[in-house]
Design a protein around this motif. Structure first.
Motif, PDB file in Angstrom:
ATOM      1  N   ALA A 256       0.820  -1.209   0.000  1.00 48.15           N
ATOM      2  CA  ALA A 256       0.000   0.000   0.000  1.00 48.15           C
ATOM      3  C   ALA A 256       0.856   1.262   0.000  1.00 48.15           C
ATOM      4  O   ALA A 256       0.338   2.361  -0.176  1.00 48.15           O
ATOM      5  N   ALA A 257       2.151   1.096   0.219  1.00 48.23           N
ATOM      6  CA  ALA A 257       3.069   2.245   0.242  1.00 48.23           C
ATOM      7  C   ALA A 257       4.245   1.976  -0.681  1.00 48.23           C
ATOM      8  O   ALA A 257       5.399   2.145  -0.308  1.00 48.23           O
ATOM      9  N   ASN A 258       3.956   1.543  -1.914  1.00 51.53           N
ATOM     10  CA  ASN A 258       5.007   1.359  -2.910  1.00 51.53           C
ATOM     11  C   ASN A 258       5.605   2.708  -3.290  1.00 51.53           C
ATOM     12  O   ASN A 258       4.880   3.670  -3.555  1.00 51.53           O
ATOM     13  N   ILE A 259       6.937   2.762  -3.361  1.00 51.29           N
ATOM     14  CA  ILE A 259       7.598   4.011  -3.728  1.00 51.29           C
ATOM     15  C   ILE A 259       7.733   4.140  -5.243  1.00 51.29           C
ATOM     16  O   ILE A 259       7.472   5.200  -5.809  1.00 51.29           O
ATOM     17  N   LEU A 260       8.143   3.080  -5.911  1.00 47.14           N
ATOM     18  CA  LEU A 260       8.381   3.162  -7.344  1.00 47.14           C
ATOM     19  C   LEU A 260       7.054   3.097  -8.094  1.00 47.14           C
ATOM     20  O   LEU A 260       6.251   2.189  -7.888  1.00 47.14           O
ATOM     21  N   ALA A 261       6.859   4.069  -8.997  1.00 49.63           N
ATOM     22  CA  ALA A 261       5.598   4.161  -9.710  1.00 49.63           C
ATOM     23  C   ALA A 261       5.400   3.024 -10.691  1.00 49.63           C
ATOM     24  O   ALA A 261       4.278   2.629 -10.981  1.00 49.63           O
ATOM     25  N   SER A 262       6.483   2.506 -11.247  1.00 48.91           N
ATOM     26  CA  SER A 262       6.393   1.371 -12.168  1.00 48.91           C
ATOM     27  C   SER A 262       7.571   0.451 -11.913  1.00 48.91           C
ATOM     28  O   SER A 262       8.599   0.889 -11.384  1.00 48.91           O
ATOM     29  N   PRO A 263       7.460  -0.818 -12.258  1.00 43.93           N
ATOM     30  CA  PRO A 263       8.510  -1.790 -11.894  1.00 43.93           C
ATOM     31  C   PRO A 263       9.891  -1.456 -12.435  1.00 43.93           C
ATOM     32  O   PRO A 263      10.891  -1.799 -11.827  1.00 43.93           O
ATOM     33  N   GLY A 264       9.978  -0.809 -13.595  1.00 47.11           N
ATOM     34  CA  GLY A 264      11.281  -0.558 -14.204  1.00 47.11           C
ATOM     35  C   GLY A 264      11.751   0.875 -14.092  1.00 47.11           C
ATOM     36  O   GLY A 264      12.580   1.318 -14.881  1.00 47.11           O
TER      37      GLY A 264
ATOM     38  N   ALA B  32       9.290  -1.809  -4.423  1.00 45.27           N
ATOM     39  CA  ALA B  32       8.417  -2.290  -5.488  1.00 45.27           C
ATOM     40  C   ALA B  32       8.008  -3.712  -5.160  1.00 45.27           C
ATOM     41  O   ALA B  32       8.845  -4.523  -4.764  1.00 45.27           O
ATOM     42  N   THR B  33       6.726  -4.019  -5.306  1.00 48.33           N
ATOM     43  CA  THR B  33       6.262  -5.364  -4.993  1.00 48.33           C
ATOM     44  C   THR B  33       6.839  -6.388  -5.963  1.00 48.33           C
ATOM     45  O   THR B  33       7.371  -7.418  -5.562  1.00 48.33           O
ATOM     46  N   ASN B  34       6.773  -6.089  -7.245  1.00 45.87           N
ATOM     47  CA  ASN B  34       7.199  -7.047  -8.261  1.00 45.87           C
ATOM     48  C   ASN B  34       8.191  -6.359  -9.208  1.00 45.87           C
ATOM     49  O   ASN B  34       7.887  -6.118 -10.374  1.00 45.87           O
ATOM     50  N   PRO B  35       9.374  -6.026  -8.718  1.00 45.31           N
ATOM     51  CA  PRO B  35      10.294  -5.184  -9.501  1.00 45.31           C
ATOM     52  C   PRO B  35      10.762  -5.864 -10.776  1.00 45.31           C
ATOM     53  O   PRO B  35      11.066  -7.052 -10.782  1.00 45.31           O
ATOM     54  N   ALA B  36      10.814  -5.077 -11.840  1.00 50.30           N
ATOM     55  CA  ALA B  36      11.244  -5.607 -13.140  1.00 50.30           C
ATOM     56  C   ALA B  36      12.405  -4.776 -13.659  1.00 50.30           C
ATOM     57  O   ALA B  36      12.304  -4.097 -14.671  1.00 50.30           O
ATOM     58  N   GLY B  37      13.501  -4.793 -12.930  1.00 54.37           N
ATOM     59  CA  GLY B  37      14.697  -4.113 -13.410  1.00 54.37           C
ATOM     60  C   GLY B  37      14.773  -2.649 -13.062  1.00 54.37           C
ATOM     61  O   GLY B  37      15.264  -1.850 -13.859  1.00 54.37           O
TER      62      GLY B  37
END
Length: 809
Positions: free
Chosen positions: A243-251, A271-276
């Motif tokens: 609920a408090a993710n910092i990164l707006a998108s995984p990459g 990031a919950t599911n970081p993609a690079g």
């Protein structure tokens, strides 16, 4: 939108016939729409510039449409309104900035329902420059920086934009990385709970300071250029995890992130599911940061510079609400340094479901220093393949330094640097230690691991541990009849392993290191021996004949007269003298693979492995008992005295040391005597010369063993505090390294010409050195000189010194 368009068109036509006027506020705390509050009198229109140069509160009682708004002379202005008001700043032909807030000035939008501004280019693109502070305050207060269909504003933030805690508006809209720039030393101060951080070009040196988040996260714009610093310091935060993710998108890519506080019960997640994702720097000072909690495979991220933890809690792969199947792993690559001085770093606290738990791996390519704090892992699936295990892997492209003290739990350590890893502390592994490539430079630090958890990559060149000091490799709990290989070496370019088989009926712990030379101190002996000494200790007092030793060493380690193909014996130094053990047993070396030679020694006789071992013929081994060898000899000034220190390796039952002094390095006189037993020789020696000579003092130690053999130490040169004009000396006089020290007493400061000539009088090196009046120590680089005798002379500043002779080896 239609109304704004109409006003702008009207402004355009009026621009053709009206002259722009500078309207200065003179009305004190009063209404905008009062003609007498402005000078010259009259409410500003779309051609006019509204100027505030005094601190006031202005009630915006209309919806103004002006050309420009400026604050100067430390003006602190508050715009209030009983109803929502919009100030349109359209740059109706004016040449000044459409919006200017000078340094020292502040503009607060909102008190009451909210006041907003809208900047856009009418006849041309306008410019907004905020050098002071712009506060987006109460209610719907906001700033629209561009309007579709009109030219954009160019908005430059040099100072501070503050989003107030009671703000509920759109904050800054219509922005992008072209029209909104936060420049070096600028601040975006976020006091609000939740909201969208505007899209902008956050340049190097800018700061976004998030302090107001409690129950709603703030959303960063993935379209931003984030080259500045983001600080998360939310002491009242209650939201947690995803609920408090910092990164707006995984990459996403941002430069620097600092976590200071996440409240008493809150956490943030990168990031919950970081993609690079890519971070420039990551710092954690407090709070709880979850780096990831992936729900699919191949999750990863990169920190291009440093990862620093000084407080708080970091979780690499965090427990996720849907952990009802096998969680996935996370890999973090740190291209810079990992520095930890406090806090807790839990690599993973996810459950190891289906033996494929949510593991966390971290690859570090710079130095790794844990000066404080705790590194741990809650999940219990280490020891499996790296893709399923928690692990720390050092994989630099240059020599890395490792200081790792307080770590526990299922964590695999992987040494994977062909350029080497230098230990700055002892290394006790709570789980698997994997030497994948390169070497560990131990210095005086010990490495300990469970025997069943130690493994090396089975390819050449063999990964190894360099026992260049007193450090050793300790394998604990080697079970009965099990075999372990200790890949130790005294130098980085060779390997001198020991294969040890425990024939005891119980498990035992063994410590191993190896030295160059044939004595426990690593001193070289010219006998018919292999130029290695293996120091093997058994911490559990193994019984007689309960171990087998096999030594592996490079063929280049043999003494030139040592016959590798002929029989050898095992030399043993259990207490105070060398012996051959067992007596009469000959061991014929076997040629091994590659450059290694294998000597199988079989079982041995002593009841303890607390001793040193060598390979050679019996006569050479027994002659190691004779003589005394010097480990080091050094000196330093201590007050008015000169303090000398030395250490020896003594196989003699008695040793005599004569401390000798000279003022020229040629003629020596004895100034002290020490007689020592074998037991005393195990400890260092020191001697204080309380009355040194004026100028230069050369010292050496004359060493005599019990059989009358005499050896001399190298010389130590110390310069007395007493000045002696014209004194000059070079140390060492036998130069076997690139640098030497020129000691020189000068009567006055200035430039000195230093010349070096060879034995035939030819100049081979010259240069100028700056000296002070008094004693000088000049460092000379003699690396380019060929072996031979040379003379060094110095003159300058109406001074000249005696010529000094030295030999380059």
């Amino acid at each position: 939108m239609r109304r704004i368009f109409t006003l702008t068109i009207a402004g355009l036509f009026c621009t053709l016939s009206s002259k722009a006027v500078l309207k200065t506020w003179v009305g004190g705390n009063n209404n905008w729409n009062t003609a007498g509050n402005w000078s010259p009198s009259g409410v500003p229109t779309f051609n006019d510039t509204a100027l505030f140069n005094t601190s006031v509160t202005v009630s915006v009682d209309i919806a103004p449409n002006i050309a420009a708004l400026q604050l100067k002379s430390n003006a602190n202005v508050i715009f209030s309104a009983a109803a929502n008001r919009l100030i349109i700043i359209g740059n109706g032909g004016t040449s000044v900035e459409a919006l200017l807030i000078q340094a020292g000035c502040s503009l607060t939008l909102g008190s009451g329902s909210g006041v907003s501004i809208q900047t856009y280019g009418n006849l041309a693109t306008n410019t907004a420059n905020v050098f002071g502070t712009l506060i987006l305050g109460q209610g719907n207060s906001a700033w629209t920086v561009s309007i579709n269909g009109f030219s954009n504003s160019i908005c430059n933030i040099y100072g501070t934009v503050q989003v107030a805690a009671n703000n509920t508006g759109g904050i800054i809209s219509g922005s992008n990385t072209t029209n909104l720039k936060f420049l070096n030393a600028s601040f975006l101060q976020w006091l609000r709970n939740g909201g969208n951080v505007p899209a902008a070009d956050y340049q190097n040196g800018s700061t976004i300071n998030i302090t107001g988040v409690t129950s709603s996260t703030v959303n960063f714009n993935s379209a931003s250029i984030s080259n500045g610093l983001i600080i998360w310091n939310c002491t009242g935060q209650t939201i947690t995890g995803g609920a408090a993710n910092i990164l707006a998108s995984p990459g996403i890519t941002i430069d620097s992130l600092r976590i200071v506080s996440t409240g008493g019960s809150g956490t943030v997640r990168l990031a919950t599911n970081p993609a690079g994702f890519t971070l420039g720097n990551l710092e954690v000072e407090g709070g709880t940061l979850e780096l990831s909690a992936p729900g699919s495979s191949g999750r990863n991220g990169t920190i291009t510079n440093d990862f620093r933890i000084s407080g708080g809690t970091v979780i690499g792969n965090a427990t996720f609400a849907s952990d009802n199947i096998a969680p996935d792993s996370m890999l973090l690559t740190v291209n810079g340094n990992f520095i930890m001085n406090g806090g807790t770093f839990n690599l993973s606290n996810r459950p190891p479901l289906l033996l494929n738990g949510g593991s966390f791996g971290m690859v570090v390519k710079g130095i790794f220093v844990q000066g404080g704090g705790t590194i741990t892992a809650s999940s219990s699936f280490a020891g499996l393949s790296p893709s399923r295990s928690n692990y720390i892997q050092l994989q630099g492209t240059a020599l890395q330094q490792l200081f790792l003290l307080n770590w526990s739990g299922p964590i695999q350590f992987i040494a994977d640097n062909t350029n080497g890893i230098e230990l700055l502390s002892a290394l006790t592994c709570p789980d698997t230690l994997y030497l994948k490539s390169g070497y560990l430079l131990l210095n005086n630090n010990h490495v300990q691991c469970a025997a069943g958890k130690f493994k090396t990559q089975a390819i050449l060149p063999t990964p190894r541990m360099v026992t260049n000091g007193t450090g050793h490799l300790s394998l604990t709990g080697l079970t009965s009849f099990a075999t372990a290989t200790f890949p130790v070496t005294p130098t980085i370019n060779s390997i001198s392993s020991v294969i040890l088989k425990n024939n005891d009926l119980s498990a035992n712990t063994f410590d191993v290191r190896v030295e160059r030379g044939n004595n426990p101190s690593g001193v070289y002996n010219t006998g018919l021996t292999v130029n290695r000494t293996w120091i093997i200790n058994d911490a559990t007092n193994i019984g007689a004949f309960q171990a087998e030793l096999t030594f592996l060493y490079p063929d280049t380690a043999r003494n030139v007269f040592c016959n590798r193909a002929g029989p050898m014996q095992l030399g043993h130094f259990p207490v105070s003298a060398w012996s051959v053990d067992p007596v009469g047993i000959l061991r014929t070396p076997l040629q091994g693979p590659g450059i290694n030679t294998t000597d199988t020694t079989g079982v041995f006789n002593p009841a303890s492995l607390d001793s040193a071992f060598v390979l050679g013929n019996e006569f050479s081994i027994l002659t190691l008992n004779a003589g005394i060898t010097l480990n080091y000899f050094k000196g330093n000034k201590q007050g008015t005295a000169n303090l000398l220190n030395w250490s020896v390796n003594c196989t003699s039952n008695q040793a005599k040391f004569e401390i000798q002094r000279s003022n020229n390095g040629i003629s020596f006189a004895t100034i002290g005597n020490i007689t020592a037993s074998y037991a005393r020789c195990l400890q260092p020696f020191d001697f204080a010369d309380a009355n040194p000579l004026g100028g230069l003092n050369y010292y050496r130690i004359k060493i005599t063993d019990m059989d009358g053999r005499v050896t001399y130490s190298t010389m130590v040169l110390l310069q007395s505090r007493d000045f002696k004009e014209g004194t000059m000396a070079l140390l060492p006089t036998l130069v076997n390294r690139p640098l030497a020290i020129l000691y020189l007493d000068a009567a006055r400061a200035g430039q000195v010409q230093v010349n070096i000539t060879d034995a035939n009088g030819r100049m081979v090196q010259s240069g100028k050195e700056t000296v002070i009046a008094g004693q000088n120590q000049l460092t000379l680089n003699l690396e380019q000189l060929q072996p031979g005798a040379y003379f060094i002379s110095a003159f300058g500043s109406n001074q000249k010194w005696s010529t000094v002779r030295f030999v380059k080896l």
